[in-house]
Design an enzyme around this catalytic site. Structure first.
Site, PDB file in Angstrom:
ATOM      1  CB  SER A  39      -7.836  -3.423   4.811  1.00 15.17           C
ATOM      2  OG  SER A  39      -6.599  -3.520   5.505  1.00 15.17           O
ATOM      3  CG  ASP A 330      -1.756  -3.425  -0.982  1.00 16.78           C
ATOM      4  OD1 ASP A 330      -1.280  -3.902   0.064  1.00 16.78           O
ATOM      5  OD2 ASP A 330      -2.944  -3.044  -1.080  1.00 16.78           O
ATOM      6  CG  HIS A 333      -3.849  -4.785   2.339  1.00 14.18           C
ATOM      7  ND1 HIS A 333      -3.775  -3.570   1.684  1.00 14.18           N
ATOM      8  CD2 HIS A 333      -4.524  -4.563   3.485  1.00 14.18           C
ATOM      9  CE1 HIS A 333      -4.397  -2.657   2.389  1.00 14.18           C
ATOM     10  NE2 HIS A 333      -4.867  -3.225   3.485  1.00 14.18           N
TER      11      HIS A 333
END
Length: 368
Positions: A39, A330, A333
């Site tokens: 990610s 978040d 991340h």
């Protein structure tokens, strides 16, 4: 007072021109950027597969141009975007699975990465995201498609000259060893590190056989400081601190990775394989947040900052008022501001590594 001759001004002009040329040539030139990983480098591939691990909804992308959620797990751009822009390749790196991908975008590089993925195929079994092994298959499809678009010889030049960025490993530890201890039934942490590093070696060798020559390999960050991990390990939400044992494991993995990179540099003749130290820059942001303008490093900006990530970060969990003051967007991340600091760190160091000849078998370079 004596007047200055025209030749004086001409010399000044030449000096300024030369200085400008030096400044513009301090960074290496790559025709494309090709990205594999998780990610941290997925620019939207998960939008096009059947998985709950998506970031194509509010409030993701609030700092992105036009405030669009693009599938990037951040409030804005990721390191591949910032790196491609800084290197003069392009402003944004598109996901390979985007059906609207243009030929021009294809020829200057794409991301094959998938949020939630890792080197270990087992890491993606429940989430149904794209493991690195499948990303390699997409890479092969990319090469074939590139042949059709620009011709075989030009395609070979693009792949050979491209910067290949690889960033993975964190999910393997977090979701396949610590939080869901599937692999702990089979390995201790040392054994699992070696297992992942063998997968990494196999990946580099296959990419090298496909014609890649310029690799930038990111180590893992101090994942014991990820807000989600802190929440999972501490019952008292007010006593939030990094999990030192997990950070120690991350450091041990990175140390082994640098040794593997050295071996690969020697065996993949004509290549350039650069290890990127992500751990120390991120840890410096955690230990000295005021230096970077951060006021919060133990919680995410989205919602309570304790558990929100992916589908849990949504319209019902609005973000903080000033995301630039938060290291994490978040609970897993970093935000765009943190990614900018990491990218600046990379750009500040990479010219000294990629300018060196790639025909020698000298030890690998480290972006520390």
């Amino acid at each position: 007072m004596a007047s200055l001759s025209p030749s004086f001004f001409f010399l000044i002009f030449l000096l300024l021109l030369n200085t400008s040329n030096i400044a513009s040539s301090t960074l290496p030139k790559f025709p494309a950027i090709l990205v594999l990983g998780d990610s941290t480098v997925d620019t939207g591939n998960n939008n096009f597969i059947s998985t709950p691990f998506k970031a194509n909804h509010y409030p993701y992308g609030q700092e992105f141009p036009n405030h669009n959620p693009t599938g990037r797990f951040s409030d804005g751009r990721l390191v591949p975007d910032l790196l491609a822009s800084g290197l003069g390749i392009k402003e944004l790196v598109p996901p390979f699975l985007d059906p609207l991908l243009s030929d021009e975008e294809l020829s200057t590089g794409v991301s094959f990465a998938s949020a939630g993925s890792g080197f270990d195929d087992l890491t993606t079994l429940a989430s149904r995201v794209i493991p690195l092994s499948q990303q390699l298959n997409y890479f092969k499809k990319y090469v074939k498609k590139l042949h059709r678009v620009v011709g075989e010889e030009e395609a070979k030049k693009i792949v050979s000259g491209a910067l290949v960025l690889i960033s993975a490993g964190t999910n393997d530890f977090l979701f396949n060893f610590y939080d869901l201890p599937t692999r702990r039934l089979q390995f201790d942490v040392t054994g699992y590190q070696d297992f992942l590093l063998q997968k990494f070696q196999d990946l580099i060798k296959e990419l090298f056989d496909l014609g890649c020559h310029n690799f930038m390999v990111a180590g893992v960050p101090p994942f014991g400081c990820v807000p989600f991990q802190i929440t999972a390990k501490f019952k008292n939400t007010s006593a939030r601190t990094c999990i030192e044992e997990e950070n120690k494991d991350a450091g041990g993995y990175n140390s082994k990775l640098t040794g593997i990179v050295k071996q690969l540099q020697e065996s993949c003749r004509g290549s350039k394989i650069v290890y990127v130290n992500i751990y120390d820059p991120v840890m410096d942001m955690i230990n000295q947040p005021q230096k970077y303008g951060f006021v919060e490093t133990k919680k995410g900006c989205c919602g309570s900052g304790l558990v929100e990530v992916g589908p849990l970060c949504n319209r019902l969990t609005p973000p903080c008022a000033n995301a630039s003051e938060y290291l994490f967007w978040d609970t897993i991340h970093p935000g765009e501001v943190a990614y900018k600091h990491v990218t600046h760190h990379i750009l500040d160091h990479m010219h000294m590594h990629f300018f060196q000849s790639t025909t020698t078998t000298s030890p690998p370079d480290n972006v520390n």
